[in-house]
Design an enzyme around this catalytic site. Structure first.
Site, PDB file in Angstrom:
ATOM      1  N   ARG A   1       0.810  -1.218   0.000  1.00  0.00           N
ATOM      2  CA  ARG A   1       0.000   0.000   0.000  1.00  0.00           C
ATOM      3  C   ARG A   1       0.842   1.266   0.000  1.00  0.00           C
ATOM      4  NH1 ARG A   1      -3.646  -0.953   5.168  1.00  0.00           N
ATOM      5  NH2 ARG A   1      -1.562  -1.479   5.936  1.00  0.00           N
TER       6      ARG A   1
ATOM      7  N   LYS B   1       1.751 -19.229   7.328  1.00  0.00           N
ATOM      8  CA  LYS B   1       0.869 -19.666   8.410  1.00  0.00           C
ATOM      9  C   LYS B   1       0.442 -18.446   9.232  1.00  0.00           C
ATOM     10  CE  LYS B   1       3.774 -19.030  12.001  1.00  0.00           C
ATOM     11  NZ  LYS B   1       3.508 -18.198  13.183  1.00  0.00           N
TER      12      LYS B   1
ATOM     13  N   ASP C   1      -0.363 -19.369  16.890  1.00  0.00           N
ATOM     14  CA  ASP C   1       0.876 -18.893  16.282  1.00  0.00           C
ATOM     15  C   ASP C   1       1.918 -19.995  16.171  1.00  0.00           C
ATOM     16  OD1 ASP C   1       2.633 -16.808  15.267  1.00  0.00           O
ATOM     17  OD2 ASP C   1       3.684 -16.927  17.184  1.00  0.00           O
TER      18      ASP C   1
ATOM     19  N   HIS D   1       3.525 -24.976  13.446  1.00  0.00           N
ATOM     20  CA  HIS D   1       4.906 -25.434  13.595  1.00  0.00           C
ATOM     21  C   HIS D   1       5.009 -26.720  14.414  1.00  0.00           C
ATOM     22  CE1 HIS D   1       6.232 -21.860  11.690  1.00  0.00           C
ATOM     23  NE2 HIS D   1       6.172 -21.055  12.728  1.00  0.00           N
TER      24      HIS D   1
END
EC number: 1.1.1.49
Length: 480
Positions: A43, A134, A221, A226
């Site tokens: 942007r 992810k 997260d 992971h």
């Protein structure tokens, strides 16, 4: 091999710290040449000259070990377009051309559906590929919807849901150790292995990432992607080959075998917590809820722990503990495989053999095997640690992933059904936490995490047997 890469969200931290250094490493190794083109889109009201200067600065900062000519070549190959990722016309201008292009979505996950829709409306050259970071979706329903959108855009084999953990040297060595050594594979089962801990504990606190982290938390997260990926590599059946179909089929089998947790299980087999103010080294750390950009009402956890069991012939009876925490007193990033004790010790009553533990250090990378041996006296037992140092990889983890994308090898990316199965495993935990069935605990920054539950004891809580510094012996401090 594709020689065009478009990165949406190109002015962010991911591009600066990982993608640009990865491209420099690929250039230095001869994997990409003068024909390679990098297009950055974001942007910001920049032009190509500004973007090239920014790329050169970030490469000097984060890829200083790469040859100067490789860094310069990557910066020179870059061009820039200002774009709204939800606008099909803007997106079409970025991906325009007759040759296939790899499109990297270095964006917040909430923008993925909008971006994929814009790509669908804009159209992609035949043979193009899509790369997504992810977490893939925010829950099971959103992951399914995103998969539906992607299927309408490109074939599944052209979708790269990347997880850089899978390209780390030690993670790859989990497979090598298991599948290329006869001494390990026969005992790689619940008969011999009592527990596997997959841990990513870090001293790092929020470090200005509230805009992303506060809407995600430790469970989404780290654990959902992971750590579940590491669980798959540790627990899967030996694949016929390491090709994308065989490898990913076996990983999906593992996730399908995870026993879903009931509400009772979630209460007794999961923990969540967030850090209070404290000190880590010489630094004072504010409480998580006082960090800039954090909304205390979200009840976002900075520590998550989940115990899972697999309903399979190989693993029935073995506990898999996945945990991750921020602002802890020490970094501990490893896969620790704890073997069962021997059935009998022909030594004196004072002799004690601690369980053998095989650790795959993730950061720093290495391998350590803790064993029991004879001490100075014939009846004395002592702890021995055998440490293997890993050869430096020829490419950084993101370099390996980008090379796979450009070459079209999805073996180390996550397949659509695999992403959905990972959310299925954690959906009961997310639901129970949202309903406050599990209390939000607290721990001081710089500590070992939340205190042990009364029934656990200190040994259970920290699994000190997995910490070499807690063992008698030569004082080894773990993987190099």
């Amino acid at each position: 091999m594709i020689d065009r890469l478009a990165v949406f969200g190109a002015t962010g931290d991911l591009t600066a710290r990982y993608l640009l250094p990865a491209l420099a490493a690929l250039r230095a190794a001869g994997h990409i040449g003068d024909s390679f083109q990098l297009t950055g889109a974001s942007r910001e009201d920049w032009d190509t000259h500004h973007f090239r200067e920014w790329c050169a600065d970030q490469l000097d900062r984060h890829a200083g070990s790469c040859p100067a000519d490789a860094r310069e070549a990557v910066a020179v190959s870059a061009r820039y377009r200002q774009a709204d990722v939800t606008n099909a016309a803007d997106v079409a201008a970025v991906v325009a051309g007759d040759d296939p292009i790899a499109v990297y979505l270095a964006l917040p996950p909430a923008l993925f559906p909008h971006m994929v829709t814009a790509l669908h409306d804009a159209g992609l050259p035949h043979g193009s590929r899509i790369v997504l970071e992810k977490p893939f979706g925010e829950d099971l329903a959103s992951a399914r919807e995103l998969n539906r959108l992607l299927v309408g855009l490109v074939p599944e084999q052209a979708v790269f849901r990347v997880d850089h953990f899978l390209a780390m040297t030690t993670v790859q060595n989990v497979l090598g150790s298991r599948l290329a050594n006869r001494v390990l594979e026969p005992i790689w089962n619940s008969t011999h292995i009592a527990e596997v801990e997959i841990v990513w504990d870090e001293t790092l606190a929020l470090e200005g990432r509230a805009g992303y982290y506060d809407g995600v938390g430790a469970l989404k997260d780290m654990v959902q992607n992971h750590l579940l990926q590491l669980l798959c590599l540790v627990a899967m059946e030996p694949p016929i080959t390491l090709g994308e179909r065989d490898l990913r089929d076996r990983k999906v089998d593992v996730l399908r075998s995870v026993r879903l947790l009931t509400d009772y299980d979630v209460v007794h087999r999961t923990r969540r917590a967030r850090y209070l103010s404290g000190r880590i080294g010489d630094h004072s750390i504010p409480a998580y809820i006082d960090e800039e950009g954090v909304d205390p009402g979200r009840c976002t956890e900075t520590f998550a722990e989940v115990e899972l069991e697999l309903d399979s012939w190989r693993w029935s009876g073995t506990t898999f503990r996945l945990r991750s925490g921020k602002a802890l007193g020490q970094d501990r990033k490893e896969v620790a495989v704890r073997f069962r004790s021997v059935p009998h010790l022909p030594f004196g009553r004072d002799g004690e053999a601690l369980p053998n533990v095989l650790r795959f250090g993730l950061e720093p990378e290495g391998m350590t095997l803790d064993m029991t041996g004879i001490g100075a006296h014939a009846q004395d037992l002592t702890q021995l640690s055998l440490t293997a140092r890993m050869e430096p990889p020829d490419l950084p983890a993101y370099g390996r992933l980008l090379l796979d994308v450009l070459k079209g090898d999805p073996a180390l990316s996550i397949r659509g059904d695999e992403a959905e199965e990972a959310w299925r495993v954690l959906t009961p935990v997310l639901s129970a936490w949202e309903n406050n069935l599990v209390p939000m605990e607290e721990y001081p920054a710089g500590s070992d995490g939340p205190p042990p539950r009364p029934h656990e004891g200190a040994q259970r809580r920290r699994s000190d047997l997995l910490h070499p510094e807690a063992l008698p012996g030569d004082g080894s401090d773990g993987p190099p």
